[in-house]
Design a protein around this motif. Structure first.
Motif, PDB file in Angstrom:
ATOM      1  N   GLY A 144       9.017   5.847 -16.534  1.00 59.80           N
ATOM      2  CA  GLY A 144       8.724   5.623 -15.126  1.00 59.80           C
ATOM      3  C   GLY A 144       7.306   5.954 -14.707  1.00 59.80           C
ATOM      4  N   ARG A 145       6.514   6.580 -15.593  1.00 57.40           N
ATOM      5  CA  ARG A 145       5.176   6.996 -15.183  1.00 57.40           C
ATOM      6  C   ARG A 145       4.285   5.818 -14.797  1.00 57.40           C
ATOM      7  NH1 ARG A 145       3.377  10.772 -20.066  1.00 57.40           N
ATOM      8  NH2 ARG A 145       4.490   9.105 -21.166  1.00 57.40           N
ATOM      9  N   ALA A 146       4.436   4.700 -15.487  1.00 60.56           N
ATOM     10  CA  ALA A 146       3.570   3.554 -15.203  1.00 60.56           C
ATOM     11  C   ALA A 146       3.876   2.906 -13.863  1.00 60.56           C
ATOM     12  CB  ALA A 146       3.696   2.518 -16.324  1.00 60.56           C
ATOM     13  N   THR A 147       5.044   3.160 -13.301  1.00 60.02           N
ATOM     14  CA  THR A 147       5.430   2.510 -12.048  1.00 60.02           C
ATOM     15  C   THR A 147       5.586   3.498 -10.896  1.00 60.02           C
ATOM     16  OG1 THR A 147       7.775   2.683 -12.656  1.00 60.02           O
ATOM     17  CG2 THR A 147       6.617   0.656 -13.279  1.00 60.02           C
ATOM     18  N   ALA A 148       5.136   4.731 -11.082  1.00 55.83           N
ATOM     19  CA  ALA A 148       5.262   5.742 -10.031  1.00 55.83           C
ATOM     20  C   ALA A 148       4.075   5.691  -9.082  1.00 55.83           C
ATOM     21  CB  ALA A 148       5.364   7.130 -10.653  1.00 55.83           C
ATOM     22  N   PRO A 149       4.298   5.894  -7.780  1.00 53.89           N
ATOM     23  CA  PRO A 149       3.171   6.041  -6.852  1.00 53.89           C
ATOM     24  C   PRO A 149       2.301   7.219  -7.280  1.00 53.89           C
ATOM     25  CG  PRO A 149       5.221   5.711  -5.649  1.00 53.89           C
ATOM     26  CD  PRO A 149       5.598   5.954  -7.088  1.00 53.89           C
ATOM     27  N   THR A 150       1.001   7.108  -7.096  1.00 55.54           N
ATOM     28  CA  THR A 150       0.067   8.165  -7.475  1.00 55.54           C
ATOM     29  C   THR A 150      -0.624   8.720  -6.224  1.00 55.54           C
ATOM     30  OG1 THR A 150      -1.660   6.510  -7.868  1.00 55.54           O
ATOM     31  CG2 THR A 150      -0.318   7.186  -9.767  1.00 55.54           C
ATOM     32  N   GLY A 151      -1.363   9.803  -6.424  1.00 50.20           N
ATOM     33  CA  GLY A 151      -2.091  10.397  -5.311  1.00 50.20           C
ATOM     34  C   GLY A 151      -1.191  10.809  -4.165  1.00 50.20           C
ATOM     35  N   PHE A 152       0.030  11.268  -4.473  1.00 52.97           N
ATOM     36  CA  PHE A 152       1.008  11.580  -3.433  1.00 52.97           C
ATOM     37  C   PHE A 152       0.627  12.876  -2.711  1.00 52.97           C
ATOM     38  CE2 PHE A 152       5.366  13.269  -2.281  1.00 52.97           C
ATOM     39  CZ  PHE A 152       5.544  12.376  -1.231  1.00 52.97           C
ATOM     40  N   ARG A 153       0.580  12.809  -1.385  1.00 53.93           N
ATOM     41  CA  ARG A 153       0.236  13.960  -0.561  1.00 53.93           C
ATOM     42  C   ARG A 153       1.299  14.156   0.513  1.00 53.93           C
ATOM     43  NH1 ARG A 153      -5.911  11.864   0.694  1.00 53.93           N
ATOM     44  NH2 ARG A 153      -6.683  11.847  -1.470  1.00 53.93           N
ATOM     45  N   ALA A 154       1.548  15.408   0.838  1.00 52.12           N
ATOM     46  CA  ALA A 154       2.528  15.730   1.875  1.00 52.12           C
ATOM     47  C   ALA A 154       2.003  16.907   2.688  1.00 52.12           C
ATOM     48  CB  ALA A 154       3.878  16.066   1.251  1.00 52.12           C
ATOM     49  N   ARG A 155       1.962  16.750   4.006  1.00 58.24           N
ATOM     50  CA  ARG A 155       1.505  17.796   4.902  1.00 58.24           C
ATOM     51  C   ARG A 155       2.429  17.848   6.112  1.00 58.24           C
ATOM     52  NH1 ARG A 155      -4.780  17.505   6.168  1.00 58.24           N
ATOM     53  NH2 ARG A 155      -4.252  19.603   6.946  1.00 58.24           N
ATOM     54  N   GLY A 156       2.551  19.029   6.693  1.00 57.29           N
ATOM     55  CA  GLY A 156       3.375  19.165   7.884  1.00 57.29           C
ATOM     56  C   GLY A 156       2.525  19.313   9.135  1.00 57.29           C
ATOM     57  N   HIS A 157       3.100  18.962  10.276  1.00 60.84           N
ATOM     58  CA  HIS A 157       2.439  19.244  11.550  1.00 60.84           C
ATOM     59  C   HIS A 157       3.495  19.448  12.621  1.00 60.84           C
ATOM     60  CE1 HIS A 157       3.088  14.981  12.667  1.00 60.84           C
ATOM     61  NE2 HIS A 157       2.896  15.388  13.914  1.00 60.84           N
ATOM     62  N   ARG A 158       3.089  20.054  13.717  1.00 60.53           N
ATOM     63  CA  ARG A 158       3.987  20.359  14.824  1.00 60.53           C
ATOM     64  C   ARG A 158       3.568  19.560  16.043  1.00 60.53           C
ATOM     65  NH1 ARG A 158       4.558  24.465  18.984  1.00 60.53           N
ATOM     66  NH2 ARG A 158       6.757  25.121  19.192  1.00 60.53           N
ATOM     67  N   ALA A 159       4.521  18.985  16.752  1.00 62.26           N
ATOM     68  CA  ALA A 159       4.246  18.226  17.968  1.00 62.26           C
ATOM     69  C   ALA A 159       5.442  18.337  18.895  1.00 62.26           C
ATOM     70  CB  ALA A 159       3.955  16.758  17.645  1.00 62.26           C
ATOM     71  N   ASP A 160       5.175  18.685  20.172  1.00 60.77           N
ATOM     72  CA  ASP A 160       6.229  18.772  21.191  1.00 60.77           C
ATOM     73  C   ASP A 160       7.374  19.679  20.754  1.00 60.77           C
ATOM     74  OD1 ASP A 160       4.815  16.985  22.814  1.00 60.77           O
ATOM     75  OD2 ASP A 160       5.717  15.258  21.813  1.00 60.77           O
ATOM     76  N   GLY A 161       7.033  20.792  20.109  1.00 56.11           N
ATOM     77  CA  GLY A 161       8.040  21.764  19.727  1.00 56.11           C
ATOM     78  C   GLY A 161       8.846  21.411  18.502  1.00 56.11           C
ATOM     79  N   ALA A 162       8.470  20.358  17.791  1.00 56.16           N
ATOM     80  CA  ALA A 162       9.207  19.940  16.596  1.00 56.16           C
ATOM     81  C   ALA A 162       8.254  19.863  15.411  1.00 56.16           C
ATOM     82  CB  ALA A 162       9.879  18.593  16.831  1.00 56.16           C
ATOM     83  N   TYR A 163       8.827  19.815  14.198  1.00 58.07           N
ATOM     84  CA  TYR A 163       8.030  19.764  12.978  1.00 58.07           C
ATOM     85  C   TYR A 163       8.228  18.418  12.269  1.00 58.07           C
ATOM     86  CZ  TYR A 163       7.325  24.717  13.710  1.00 58.07           C
ATOM     87  OH  TYR A 163       6.983  25.927  14.260  1.00 58.07           O
ATOM     88  N   TYR A 164       7.129  17.917  11.728  1.00 55.42           N
ATOM     89  CA  TYR A 164       7.106  16.618  11.068  1.00 55.42           C
ATOM     90  C   TYR A 164       6.412  16.746   9.720  1.00 55.42           C
ATOM     91  CZ  TYR A 164       8.155  14.939  15.767  1.00 55.42           C
ATOM     92  OH  TYR A 164       8.730  14.734  17.000  1.00 55.42           O
ATOM     93  N   VAL A 165       6.751  15.841   8.816  1.00 57.21           N
ATOM     94  CA  VAL A 165       6.088  15.756   7.517  1.00 57.21           C
ATOM     95  C   VAL A 165       5.349  14.433   7.445  1.00 57.21           C
ATOM     96  CG1 VAL A 165       6.423  15.591   5.023  1.00 57.21           C
ATOM     97  CG2 VAL A 165       7.732  17.263   6.343  1.00 57.21           C
ATOM     98  N   ASP A 166       4.077  14.483   7.075  1.00 57.56           N
ATOM     99  CA  ASP A 166       3.243  13.287   6.940  1.00 57.56           C
ATOM    100  C   ASP A 166       2.976  13.042   5.458  1.00 57.56           C
ATOM    101  OD1 ASP A 166       2.963  13.069   9.758  1.00 57.56           O
ATOM    102  OD2 ASP A 166       1.435  14.643   9.694  1.00 57.56           O
ATOM    103  N   LEU A 167       3.279  11.843   4.999  1.00 57.04           N
ATOM    104  CA  LEU A 167       3.137  11.483   3.590  1.00 57.04           C
ATOM    105  C   LEU A 167       2.081  10.404   3.420  1.00 57.04           C
ATOM    106  CD1 LEU A 167       6.928  11.089   2.693  1.00 57.04           C
ATOM    107  CD2 LEU A 167       5.544  13.186   2.619  1.00 57.04           C
ATOM    108  N   SER A 168       1.452  10.391   2.261  1.00 57.60           N
ATOM    109  CA  SER A 168       0.579   9.279   1.880  1.00 57.60           C
ATOM    110  C   SER A 168       0.582   9.157   0.360  1.00 57.60           C
ATOM    111  CB  SER A 168      -0.844   9.469   2.403  1.00 57.60           C
ATOM    112  OG  SER A 168      -1.508  10.509   1.726  1.00 57.60           O
ATOM    113  N   TRP A 169       0.384   7.939  -0.140  1.00 62.59           N
ATOM    114  CA  TRP A 169       0.396   7.707  -1.583  1.00 62.59           C
ATOM    115  C   TRP A 169      -0.300   6.390  -1.899  1.00 62.59           C
ATOM    116  CZ3 TRP A 169       4.625   7.354   1.629  1.00 62.59           C
ATOM    117  CH2 TRP A 169       5.216   6.093   1.758  1.00 62.59           C
ATOM    118  N   VAL A 170      -0.674   6.257  -3.155  1.00 67.13           N
ATOM    119  CA  VAL A 170      -1.265   5.011  -3.652  1.00 67.13           C
ATOM    120  C   VAL A 170      -0.163   4.202  -4.325  1.00 67.13           C
ATOM    121  CG1 VAL A 170      -2.941   3.988  -5.227  1.00 67.13           C
ATOM    122  CG2 VAL A 170      -3.513   6.086  -3.970  1.00 67.13           C
ATOM    123  N   PRO A 171       0.079   2.951  -3.900  1.00 64.02           N
ATOM    124  CA  PRO A 171       1.128   2.143  -4.516  1.00 64.02           C
ATOM    125  C   PRO A 171       0.878   1.961  -6.022  1.00 64.02           C
ATOM    126  CG  PRO A 171       0.402   1.139  -2.469  1.00 64.02           C
ATOM    127  CD  PRO A 171      -0.566   2.249  -2.769  1.00 64.02           C
TER     128      PRO A 171
END
Length: 328
Positions: free
Chosen positions: A226-253
């Motif tokens: 599966g390594r050849a077909t996995a997304p790369t450069g995967f990043r995950a960060r959290g942030h808070r807005a309006d009293g709630a928590y969210y996770v923001d993701l990004s990756w290279v297809p």
């Protein structure tokens, strides 16, 4: 603007509905389909090649959740094709006539997705009393192009009335056709580390078919880890807005032959949501954000994988851990 259709699981249905508000506020639209599932996406990689004076070969990439493919000539539906197939010969056409074809997928519940791009083909002129087949294609050659595609080439056949197309067979099954002026083709949707055998036949406008060229045997490189077909450069960060928590993701297809329009996100080891990108799917970097709760100090593991153009899931990205209340 890209459209993003969200398929929340039953575990995160309410939470992900809240996330749609966040996504829309970031400049992208978000809509939830009923029953937690969206219709199939638009078929990609659609091609049309005249096979004879009265037929055109239409093919496309496999589409996730497709139960049936509807093939249209102009505005008229001409064929329903089972979801396990991704090509069809449209017959009963007129010689020397231009045609426009589109394909759309329909799921098991009967919901149609959008049509793929229009493709055009012109049938050649009819040839009366032609019973002479083209000569056999010669000097066939093949090489792997990455671990999921093979490039084939051959020397042109001859015919007293002209070659209309070349049919490519994998084993005993016809899998592709190209115009008679072409002497090369790329076969996609293959598996890594797999041995394949291909043959090529020439066809004239009357439908006469040549003997098959000698078989070309090619083994794709790589492994099935599966390594050849996995997304790369995967990043995950959290942030808070309006009293709630969210996770923001990004990756290279992943770099595969064909367009990737669907991804599946796993949260804490389980599928959390599937994303289907409408319009132009991201090629350089994809992004997505979603709601995870209202409590600080909660750690979540997250990873993503892509639905490949052949309709199978690729490998998972690196897993990241995000703790609510940490980061920005």
């Amino acid at each position: 603007m890209r459209g993003l259709f969200v398929l929340p699981s039953h575990l995160l249905r309410l939470a992900l509905c809240a996330a749609l508000v966040l996504v829309a506020s970031c400049g992208r639209t978000g809509t939830g389909e009923r029953d937690g599932a969206s219709p199939p996406g638009a078929p990609t990689g659609v091609t049309a090649t005249a096979g004879t004076a009265t037929s055109v070969h239409v093919m496309w990439n496999t589409t996730a959740r497709a139960d049936v493919y509807e093939v249209y000539r102009g505005t008229t539906k001409v064929r329903d094709v089972p979801g396990s197939q991704h090509m069809v010969d449209v017959t009963g056409l007129r010689p020397s006539t231009p045609y426009v074809f589109t394909v759309r997928a329909r799921d098991a519940e009967g919901r149609p997705g959008p049509r793929g791009r229009q493709v055009r083909a012109r049938t050649p002129a009819a040839v009366a009393d032609d019973h002479s087949a083209p000569t056999r294609p010669s000097a066939p050659h093949g090489r792997a192009v990455g671990d999921r595609a093979v490039q084939l080439s051959w020397s042109a056949s001859t015919d007293d009335r002209g070659v209309a197309s070349y049919d490519i067979h994998q084993g005993n099954a016809k899998i592709h056709s190209v115009n008679g002026s072409q002497t090369a083709a790329v076969v996609t949707g293959l598996r890594p580390a797999t041995a394949y055998s291909f043959t090529v036949r020439a066809r004239d406008a009357a439908g006469n078919v040549s003997p098959a060229a000698p078989a070309v045997r090619v083994t794709t490189p790589g492994t099935e880890d599966g390594r050849a077909t996995a997304p790369t450069g995967f990043r995950a960060r959290g942030h808070r807005a309006d009293g709630a928590y969210y996770v923001d993701l990004s990756w290279v297809p992943p770099r595969v032959d064909g367009e990737i329009t669907e991804y599946e996100i796993h949260l804490d080891g389980r599928p959390a949501t599937s994303l289907v990108f409408g319009g132009d799917a991201p090629r350089d970097r994809a992004t997505y954000g979603f709601y995870v709760g209202r409590h600080a100090g909660v750690s979540h593991r997250v990873r993503v994988r892509a639905m490949l153009p052949d309709g199978t899931w690729g490998g998972f990205s690196t897993e990241r851990t995000v703790t609510t209340g940490q980061g920005r």
